[in-house]
Design an enzyme around this catalytic site. Structure first.
Site, PDB file in Angstrom:
ATOM      1  N   TRP A  99      50.999  33.620  34.588  1.00  0.00           N
ATOM      2  CA  TRP A  99      50.410  33.554  35.930  1.00  0.00           C
ATOM      3  C   TRP A  99      50.251  32.105  36.369  1.00  0.00           C
ATOM      4  O   TRP A  99      50.515  31.759  37.523  1.00  0.00           O
ATOM      5  CB  TRP A  99      49.086  34.305  35.993  1.00  0.00           C
ATOM      6  CG  TRP A  99      49.256  35.768  35.731  1.00  0.00           C
ATOM      7  CD1 TRP A  99      48.738  36.482  34.697  1.00  0.00           C
ATOM      8  CD2 TRP A  99      50.039  36.692  36.504  1.00  0.00           C
ATOM      9  NE1 TRP A  99      49.138  37.795  34.783  1.00  0.00           N
ATOM     10  CE2 TRP A  99      49.932  37.957  35.864  1.00  0.00           C
ATOM     11  CE3 TRP A  99      50.826  36.581  37.660  1.00  0.00           C
ATOM     12  CZ2 TRP A  99      50.579  39.092  36.357  1.00  0.00           C
ATOM     13  CZ3 TRP A  99      51.473  37.721  38.146  1.00  0.00           C
ATOM     14  CH2 TRP A  99      51.340  38.941  37.498  1.00  0.00           C
ATOM     15  N   ASP A 166      42.083  30.735  39.419  1.00  0.00           N
ATOM     16  CA  ASP A 166      42.522  32.126  39.459  1.00  0.00           C
ATOM     17  C   ASP A 166      41.629  32.888  38.482  1.00  0.00           C
ATOM     18  O   ASP A 166      41.717  32.700  37.272  1.00  0.00           O
ATOM     19  CB  ASP A 166      44.001  32.195  39.039  1.00  0.00           C
ATOM     20  CG  ASP A 166      44.535  33.619  38.933  1.00  0.00           C
ATOM     21  OD1 ASP A 166      43.742  34.576  39.101  1.00  0.00           O
ATOM     22  OD2 ASP A 166      45.743  33.769  38.681  1.00  0.00           O
ATOM     23  N   LYS A 190      41.872  44.156  38.592  1.00  0.00           N
ATOM     24  CA  LYS A 190      41.556  44.065  37.166  1.00  0.00           C
ATOM     25  C   LYS A 190      40.091  44.452  36.910  1.00  0.00           C
ATOM     26  O   LYS A 190      39.804  45.239  36.041  1.00  0.00           O
ATOM     27  CB  LYS A 190      41.817  42.653  36.631  1.00  0.00           C
ATOM     28  CG  LYS A 190      43.168  42.068  36.988  1.00  0.00           C
ATOM     29  CD  LYS A 190      44.301  42.612  36.156  1.00  0.00           C
ATOM     30  CE  LYS A 190      45.677  42.338  36.728  1.00  0.00           C
ATOM     31  NZ  LYS A 190      46.027  40.959  37.000  1.00  0.00           N
TER      32      LYS A 190
HETATM   33  C1  LIG Z   1      47.305  40.234  37.542  1.00  0.00           C
HETATM   34  C2  LIG Z   1      47.155  38.775  37.707  1.00  0.00           C
HETATM   35  C3  LIG Z   1      47.754  38.080  38.772  1.00  0.00           C
HETATM   36  C4  LIG Z   1      48.658  38.756  39.785  1.00  0.00           C
HETATM   37  O1  LIG Z   1      47.927  39.429  40.707  1.00  0.00           O
HETATM   38  P1  LIG Z   1      48.630  40.175  41.953  1.00  0.00           P
HETATM   39  O2  LIG Z   1      47.440  40.648  42.701  1.00  0.00           O
HETATM   40  O3  LIG Z   1      49.471  41.263  41.378  1.00  0.00           O
HETATM   41  O4  LIG Z   1      49.431  39.189  42.693  1.00  0.00           O
HETATM   42  C5  LIG Z   1      47.533  36.729  38.883  1.00  0.00           C
HETATM   43  N1  LIG Z   1      46.767  36.081  37.993  1.00  0.00           N
HETATM   44  C6  LIG Z   1      46.175  36.708  36.956  1.00  0.00           C
HETATM   45  C7  LIG Z   1      45.327  35.926  36.003  1.00  0.00           C
HETATM   46  C8  LIG Z   1      46.352  38.074  36.788  1.00  0.00           C
HETATM   47  O5  LIG Z   1      45.771  38.702  35.749  1.00  0.00           O
END
Ligand SMILES: *Cc1c(COP(=O)(O)O)cnc(C)c1O
Length: 356
Positions: A99, A166, A190
């Site tokens: 990511w 993030d 998540k």
């Molecule tokens: C799942 C995830 C993403 C991607 O998220 P989307 O909403 O599918 O774009 C980005 N960063 C992390 C840490 C993730 O776990």
């Protein structure tokens, strides 16, 4: 048979949040309309949005000067919007997994990217602890929890320049010192809600320091001017987030949640550490409370498929490790009950008794 949902994302939600969302789909608060049928400009939706934004602020103790937004496009669109809005010449990134790499890839479209440290040398099995952030960069980007590898920053770090995080997979899993960040964002699917909505916690003063022109929908200023209502927001997904936020509050907030998460993760890490067959893949100081990755020890490697089959018969779902790590990954998000972790540990013990 009882199912134990260890999916990495979309993933388990509090049962009460799912039930109340289902009710709202049929009839929102007794108004005779479905949540899916109301206007996003209605007073009913405005009340949902206000409560969700305010609860977010309350639960994470977000200081004055920050706004909470619910947008579309997933965390992946933020990978692009962040440099679009904030990268003038150079940005600093920490490379801790796929990511993070995807965020870096987007930033390179807009300017120079300085990767200050990387754990790629060991397949991202740790989070770099020693690094220097260049003070002439426009911002520093980190991924606080690396969902695929099961590594996590265990505390908020200090940073001399605006820090952007993030937190897709560890938002609301622990208290956060939001004042250390200029922006925190993530996909909701998540730990917060269903797929389809992205949360953004942003410090207003971070805005508009770049020279380039920014298309309207990709400009944070647009979304700050009419918080989450410039265009039609994902109404249903926001509602379920609100239900999750209410659930967290009813339990006593993120400190209580953190203690629960420590107990759950501790149970599984202890089982892994004391196991003859299984071994963890992440170095101790970087172990995640949210995604717990483990494999079979070398001499038992050929038993991984058999354990997966066995675990299925015990109701375990979503424990297959990501293909880039292999083995197993148990995601122990907020909503996962400790009984599910205990059931997984019991299954591991039983399998060991019969196979080691
Ligand atoms: C799942 C995830 C993403 C991607 O998220 P989307 O909403 O599918 O774009 C980005 N960063 C992390 C840490 C993730 O776990």
């Amino acid at each position: 048979m009882k199912k134990h949902n260890f999916n990495a994302g979309p993933s388990i939600l509090p049962r009460i949040a799912v039930e109340n969302s289902a009710k709202a789909v049929l009839d929102l608060n007794g108004i005779g309309l479905s949540l899916l049928e109301i206007s996003h400009r209605s007073k009913e939706f405005q009340a949902i949005l206000d409560e969700a934004m305010n609860l977010f602020k309350e639960l994470l103790n977000i200081p004055e000067g920050y706004e909470v937004l619910f947008l579309g496009g997933g965390a992946s669109l933020q990978f692009c919007m962040i440099p679009y809005n904030f990268l003038n010449k150079k940005a600093a990134y920490l490379e801790t997994g796929v990511w993070a790499q995807k965020a870096i890839k987007e930033a390179k479209f807009f300017g120079e990217v300085n990767v200050v440290a990387s754990s790629a040398d060991k397949n991202f099995c740790y989070v770099p602890q020693e690094f220097t952030v260049p003070t002439d960069a426009d911002y520093f980007h980190i991924t606080t929890n690396n969902t695929i590898y099961g590594s996590e920053f265990q505390k908020d770090i200090d940073c001399p320049i605006p820090m952007i995080a993030d937190m897709s997979s560890d938002i609301l899993s622990r208290p956060v010192d939001v004042s250390k960040y200029s922006m925190i964002y993530g996909g909701a699917q998540k730990n917060l809600g269903p797929a389809g909505v992205t949360f953004v916690i942003i410090k207003q003063e971070l805005l508009s320091k770049v020279e380039r022109k920014i298309p309207t929908m990709l400009n944070y200023a647009t979304h700050l001017k009419e918080p989450s209502l410039y265009n039609t927001p994902p109404v249903f997904a926001i509602y379920t987030c609100l239900e999750t936020l209410r659930w967290i509050k009813s339990l006593g907030g993120v400190k209580v949640i953190r203690d629960m998460n420590i107990r759950k993760a501790g149970l599984l890490y202890d089982a892994i550490d004391n196991s003859k067959m299984f071994v963890g893949t992440v170095s101790r100081e970087s172990r995640s409370l949210m995604n717990i990755c483990f494999v079979m020890k070398e001499q038992y490697k050929d038993k991984e498929d058999a354990f997966m089959e066995f675990a299925k018969t015990k109701g375990m779902l979503g424990i297959k490790g990501h293909r880039s790590v292999g083995g197993f990954r148990a995601s122990t998000y907020n909503a996962l009950p400790i009984e599910s972790v205990q059931a997984l540990v019991d299954a591991m013990h039983e399998f060991e008794r019969n196979n080691a």
